[in-house]
Design a protein around this motif. Structure first.
Motif, PDB file in Angstrom:
ATOM      1  N   TYR A   1       0.812  -1.219   0.000  1.00 21.49           N
ATOM      2  CA  TYR A   1       0.000   0.000   0.000  1.00 21.49           C
ATOM      3  C   TYR A   1       0.851   1.277   0.000  1.00 21.49           C
ATOM      4  O   TYR A   1       0.378   2.336  -0.398  1.00 21.49           O
TER       5      TYR A   1
ATOM      6  N   HIS B   1      -1.278   2.389  -5.528  1.00 23.31           N
ATOM      7  CA  HIS B   1      -2.675   2.749  -5.282  1.00 23.31           C
ATOM      8  C   HIS B   1      -3.509   1.511  -5.608  1.00 23.31           C
ATOM      9  O   HIS B   1      -3.529   1.059  -6.754  1.00 23.31           O
ATOM     10  N   VAL B   2      -4.187   1.003  -4.597  1.00 25.00           N
ATOM     11  CA  VAL B   2      -4.892  -0.280  -4.741  1.00 25.00           C
ATOM     12  C   VAL B   2      -6.392  -0.045  -4.895  1.00 25.00           C
ATOM     13  O   VAL B   2      -6.995   0.677  -4.096  1.00 25.00           O
TER      14      VAL B   2
ATOM     15  N   ASP C   1      -8.500  -6.042  -0.292  1.00 19.99           N
ATOM     16  CA  ASP C   1      -7.298  -6.585   0.344  1.00 19.99           C
ATOM     17  C   ASP C   1      -7.305  -8.112   0.293  1.00 19.99           C
ATOM     18  O   ASP C   1      -6.263  -8.740   0.094  1.00 19.99           O
TER      19      ASP C   1
END
Length: 238
Positions: A91, A95-96, A100
């Motif tokens: 992270y 940029h995710v 998760d």
């Protein structure tokens, strides 16, 4: 035990000591410490991964990144992946826009996830793209080395560009003189099997709700199954 060999040059690529004539069997901790020390000194280190042998350097060290391109004779427009020890660290550099849980279903494992890069990443690493590939190999040695380094590693396969990937250290003998350290983890997979040389499956997850396969690699079927069936992502043409 991991075997450590000294490379034929010093950490910055200058003339080194006896290097290749010296081979020692180091304990796990000593091998990790040797690898971290060589990386922090700006060197290139050959390491086993869960797919093929790789060459790593510190991604935030622009000089070391240039050395990897030189070592491989690699096209300057071809990006390098970064390697981390754990999903949590991803992270900071990316940029995710996927859950998760999806990351943890695929990582650690033989998959490279391509995501939007963050400002934390060295601007000299792949300056031509806003994306970056992330690897967390399912191999305890390289993960421990990555954890011990303050920033990400840059990771590529241990071979001259356009040649086959390598599954033993002897297969990339022509690179030894330019490496600071070689970690000999023994043969990876079945040396006789072409499938074992495919490398990681590379998948672009930078577009919300979609995925595109950049390289099929060795884990294509299981990766696509997770992305489509469990998370409902739609395949997009590369």
């Amino acid at each position: 035990r991991a075997g450590a060999r000294g490379g034929g040059r010093g950490p910055r690529g200058g003339a080194g000591g006896s290097g290749l004539t010296r081979r020692c069997r180091a304990g796990w901790r000593e091998a990790v410490a040797a690898a971290v020390g060589a990386l922090q000194a700006g060197g290139l280190v050959a390491v086993p991964t869960d797919t093929v042998y790789g060459v790593a350097c510190l991604a935030q060290d622009s000089g070391a990144v240039r050395s990897i391109y030189s070592l491989k004779g690699r096209n300057g427009g071809k990006p390098l992946a970064i390697c981390l020890g754990d999903v949590d660290r991803l992270y900071r550099y990316c940029h995710v826009n996927v859950p998760d849980e999806l990351l943890r279903d695929l990582l650690p494992g033989p998959v490279t996830l391509v995501l939007k890069r963050s400002e934390e990443l060295n601007k000299d690493l792949n300056p031509f793209t806003s994306l970056v590939g992330v690897r967390i190999p399912n191999h305890p040695f390289i993960r421990e080395v990555a954890r011990a380094c303050s920033g990400p590693l840059a990771l590529t396969s241990a071979n001259i560009s356009s040649r086959a990937s390598t599954l033993t250290v002897s297969e990339f003998q022509d690179l030894w003189p330019q490496l600071s350290l070689i970690i000999d983890g023994g043969p990876i997979g079945d040396v006789q099997s072409p499938e074992c040389r495919l490398g990681s499956t590379v998948v672009d997850l930078s577009v919300p709700g979609k995925f595109s396969i950049i390289r099929p690699g060795c884990a294509l079927t299981s990766t696509v199954e997770i992305l489509r069936q469990k998370y409902g992502l739609i395949p997009e043409s590369p």
